[in-house]
Design an enzyme around this catalytic site. Structure first.
Site, PDB file in Angstrom:
ATOM      1  N   SER A   1      -2.530  85.013  10.853  1.00  0.00           N
ATOM      2  CA  SER A   1      -1.227  85.656  10.948  1.00  0.00           C
ATOM      3  C   SER A   1      -0.193  84.555  10.784  1.00  0.00           C
ATOM      4  O   SER A   1      -0.221  83.558  11.517  1.00  0.00           O
ATOM      5  CB  SER A   1      -1.085  86.333  12.307  1.00  0.00           C
ATOM      6  OG  SER A   1       0.050  87.156  12.324  1.00  0.00           O
ATOM      7  N   GLU A   2       0.717  84.716   9.815  1.00  0.00           N
ATOM      8  CA  GLU A   2       1.551  83.573   9.430  1.00  0.00           C
ATOM      9  C   GLU A   2       2.564  83.146  10.492  1.00  0.00           C
ATOM     10  O   GLU A   2       3.173  82.100  10.373  1.00  0.00           O
ATOM     11  CB  GLU A   2       2.235  83.821   8.081  1.00  0.00           C
ATOM     12  CG  GLU A   2       3.161  85.003   8.024  1.00  0.00           C
ATOM     13  CD  GLU A   2       2.497  86.256   7.476  1.00  0.00           C
ATOM     14  OE1 GLU A   2       1.274  86.423   7.703  1.00  0.00           O
ATOM     15  OE2 GLU A   2       3.186  87.060   6.832  1.00  0.00           O
ATOM     16  N   ASN A   3       2.728  83.961  11.546  1.00  0.00           N
ATOM     17  CA  ASN A   3       3.593  83.517  12.637  1.00  0.00           C
ATOM     18  C   ASN A   3       2.909  82.488  13.537  1.00  0.00           C
ATOM     19  O   ASN A   3       3.544  81.993  14.463  1.00  0.00           O
ATOM     20  CB  ASN A   3       4.083  84.704  13.470  1.00  0.00           C
ATOM     21  CG  ASN A   3       2.964  85.580  13.980  1.00  0.00           C
ATOM     22  OD1 ASN A   3       2.023  85.864  13.246  1.00  0.00           O
ATOM     23  ND2 ASN A   3       3.049  86.001  15.217  1.00  0.00           N
ATOM     24  N   GLY A   4       1.627  82.175  13.255  1.00  0.00           N
ATOM     25  CA  GLY A   4       1.020  81.060  13.981  1.00  0.00           C
ATOM     26  C   GLY A   4      -0.255  81.358  14.729  1.00  0.00           C
ATOM     27  O   GLY A   4      -0.427  80.891  15.859  1.00  0.00           O
TER      28      GLY A   4
ATOM     29  N   SER B   1       1.308  76.670  10.038  1.00  0.00           N
ATOM     30  CA  SER B   1       0.796  77.921   9.497  1.00  0.00           C
ATOM     31  C   SER B   1       0.942  77.955   7.975  1.00  0.00           C
ATOM     32  O   SER B   1       0.033  78.376   7.256  1.00  0.00           O
ATOM     33  CB  SER B   1       1.554  79.096  10.113  1.00  0.00           C
ATOM     34  OG  SER B   1       1.050  80.309   9.634  1.00  0.00           O
TER      35      SER B   1
END
Lengths: 217, 231, 217, 231
Positions: free
Chosen positions: C46-49, C88
């Site tokens: 998930s690109e938010n981390g 990320s």
């Protein structure tokens, strides 16, 4: 020799203010750490990935996983942090380290510094010096004023390969203190035991003499 | 999806003559000592090695100098090594000296898909020769390129079978950037724990960067300069 | 509509192999997660981390500090890790994510993707889509073959602003599967219930028909 | 060298009209909620705000839209906010949309002294217009510039008085890059602990990046999209 070094270190010490984050180069600058008074709280950075260097460990307590940039075993102070090399140099190159104190081989009147390589001698490498001189808030160089042969290390132009161009903010030698600002090199202090005449004689660089010069004799 | 290997030899066997190898470590601290020993045994030659230092004469990457497995070294400081000097002066060893921060950032960039970036480090020095210069906000910078490697050797403290890594103290140093920049990253660790045993907030290198994990025994962890005060 | 979506999701699922690190875009792609069989071990990014997205939390157990890129509350699987946004996208842009599956508004025969903006409508922003299509090892787009008005979304040229140029490796619609390789768009499969004739009729793009076309009717 | 402040108002009082402010957070997760409220009370205007999102209409950075304190917004996704749309269409609000990874990297670069870098993200799209293009190894990249801010707002989980920060789960997100890119970084945290109580290996943001630390009480931590399964 010990006396000369004492004056250099003591003068450099005055540049370290409470609350600063400071990087002390390998060699003579490292010796400043021990002189910092207890009421001056600074965080010492080590470019291998540590902010908050402490004293050397006690005998038998050295940890191979905990060294400074000079590869010496150290300890940490409360509030220290570890990080990787990219983070360490983000810190240095992003201007977050207030002060770097480095040794020097030559400093020029333009504020150039040479401190990493002597042509014809064994190559060692620049390590983090080129990053520190560009990134630190202020760069102070400490070195002997003349070399073994009595020749000035404070030059019109550096003869050795540069570490950085126009990067020196302050030069502290056993004879004098110079500041570099607005393309001018300015003698601001004379060290105890030295004279203006001696500084002038032993300095190849052209410099201005500050109006408020202290220890003027 | 376990990445655990029971012998370093297996992992190292993929490394071919002429490969580019990135190795973590600073001085002798946090170096992948088991992997280096295995690589020496493999006899692979003509390596380009990217690492901050090159070990000492009888430990770390210095071992690969002895066996003349290194063709080119990219490093920031190589001053602890006599063999290095000899081979360099003989013309047996190519050397590219890179400022330490630039080396760290070039590896980070390589691993992050950034082909190049600008830095003030080295401007006006020999390092800047032949490099593109550009002015931003009145200050001059030079362009430096990202580095990736065919393989990366990483030393960590703890790992899980997915390859999540935790480093200890200043043994972290170049290991995380090496892990990202290697096409095939091999990690050796002191302690392998079960999946889910590492706190996800504490992981320094997510397992996505790691292909193989090896648990080593009896780490030597040599100290280069033992400095102590009287107890 | 549910049926169409089912075929798209099931076909996309086949692209997910054991051991992969996968980013599933917001919307329809997120629905794939639930269909991944237990014996296929993948790490969802998930690109938010976060690497290692788990199921939605049980009622009453949602943690405001733990969301996915669609801002939904989630949980994590064993082996998960948290990291910051720069890390990320180092992961994404450095090619470390094997596969990204994204929704689409239009795909062109050149492999261009438009999926973030309709001129004249409210601006929302591209989020991480432009990064994902450039960085992931493979980019798969899943979408309906035609829009509400029956017009082909598989175009000669995208009419909407692009998310990426020549970035689509595979397009899965309710009617067909196309692969993009060496500057060629190739029909490789026809979805259950669809015919070649229908695919040809509803596709504006020019495409080749693969020799091994499955479900050829 | 304690950086602890007992009121957010004090820290926020340094912020001047027209300042550039970087704020951590992703959606409503990990946002500096107390600092945003204090900034609203301060009434400072004409702000340029850099943040991945702009909150929702009645929470987070959305609050500063209501009071028309934001002149320009630099973000990757602003789809959750009606006020935003209105003010943009009225010409009251300037917007610069930046791909999320490019935004994260621009902030990291700004904080790391890197004025610009190259990325493939956005090549061939509207984002690439007017930007320098360069080919490396046969692939085209565009140049993107580092971002720094006069101030940065950061939300962390734990801190010590020196400003060392630890984040929790995905509330980390943009906070570490914001912390580095702010000339004056103000951190609000849920728990302030004594110096030396944080494990130096666990610290996510070293205190060197932080000017002020504030311990907030009763965090709301609103959830934007509550998704659960039956227990």
């Amino acid at each position: 020799m010990a006396g000369k070094r004492h004056f250099i270190l003591e003068r450099a010490l005055k540049e370290i203010k409470d609350g600063m984050n400071v990087n002390l180069g390998i060699g003579m600058p490292t010796l400043i750490a021990d002189r910092i008074p207890e009421d001056v709280h600074v965080m010492l950075q080590s470019e291998n990935g540590l902010l908050g260097i402490g004293a050397y460990p006690k005998e038998g307590e050295a940890d191979p996983d905990l060294i400074n940039a000079g590869k010496e075993t150290v300890t940490v102070v409360p509030g220290a942090s570890y990080f990787d090399s990219a983070e360490s140099f983000a810190m240095i190159r992003g201007g977050h380290i207030d002060l770097a104190i480095l040794g020097g081989m030559e400093v020029s009147e333009e504020g150039d510094l040479a401190n990493w390589m002597i042509p014809g001698k064994m190559i060692k490498g620049m390590g983090g010096a080129m990053d520190l001189v560009q990134g630190a808030g202020r760069t102070i160089v400490i070195m002997d004023h003349v070399n073994k042969h009595g020749e000035s290390k404070v030059k019109k132009r550096c003869s050795l390969p540069l570490t950085g161009q126009g990067v020196v903010d302050c030069l502290i030698t056993d004879l004098a203190v110079f500041q570099f600002k607005d393309d001018e090199m300015r003698l601001v202090e004379i060290q105890p035991g030295a004279t203006l005449h001696e500084v002038q004689n032993k300095t190849e660089a052209d410099f201005l003499i500050d109006d408020g010069l202290t220890s003027y004799q | 999806m376990s990445k655990v290997i029971s012998s370093v030899e297996d992992a190292v066997s993929e490394i071919h003559d002429g490969a580019t190898l990135i190795a973590g470590g600073f001085g002798l601290c946090g170096i992948p000592e088991k992997l280096i020993l295995a690589l020496r045994e493999s006899g692979v030659k003509n390596l380009t090695v990217v690492s901050n230092n090159c070990g000492v004469d009888d430990w770390g990457l210095g071992l690969l100098l002895k066996t003349k497995q290194i063709k080119k070294m990219i490093a920031s400081y190589v001053g602890e090594n006599k063999l290095f000097e000899q081979q360099y002066l003989n013309g047996e060893l190519e050397v590219e000296l890179v400022p330490q921060g630039t080396l760290a950032e070039r590896l980070r960039a390589g691993g992050a898909g950034i082909p190049a970036f600008y830095t003030a480090t080295g401007v006006g020095t020999d390092i800047a020769r032949g490099k593109e210069h550009k002015v931003f906000n009145g200050r001059t910078y030079i362009m430096e390129k990202g580095i990736t490697g065919d393989f990366a050797f990483v030393k960590a403290w703890k790992a899980d079978p997915y390859g999540n890594l935790i480093y200890r103290k200043t043994a972290r140093n170049f290991n995380p950037v090496a892990a990202r920049a290697g096409k095939t990253t091999i990690a050796e660790v002191e302690q392998l724990v079960g999946i889910g045993e590492l706190d996800p907030d504490r992981i320094h290198t997510p397992g996505v960067y790691v292909r193989y994990v090896f648990e080593g025994k009896n780490y030597e962890k040599r100290i280069e300069k033992l400095t102590t005060v009287k107890a």
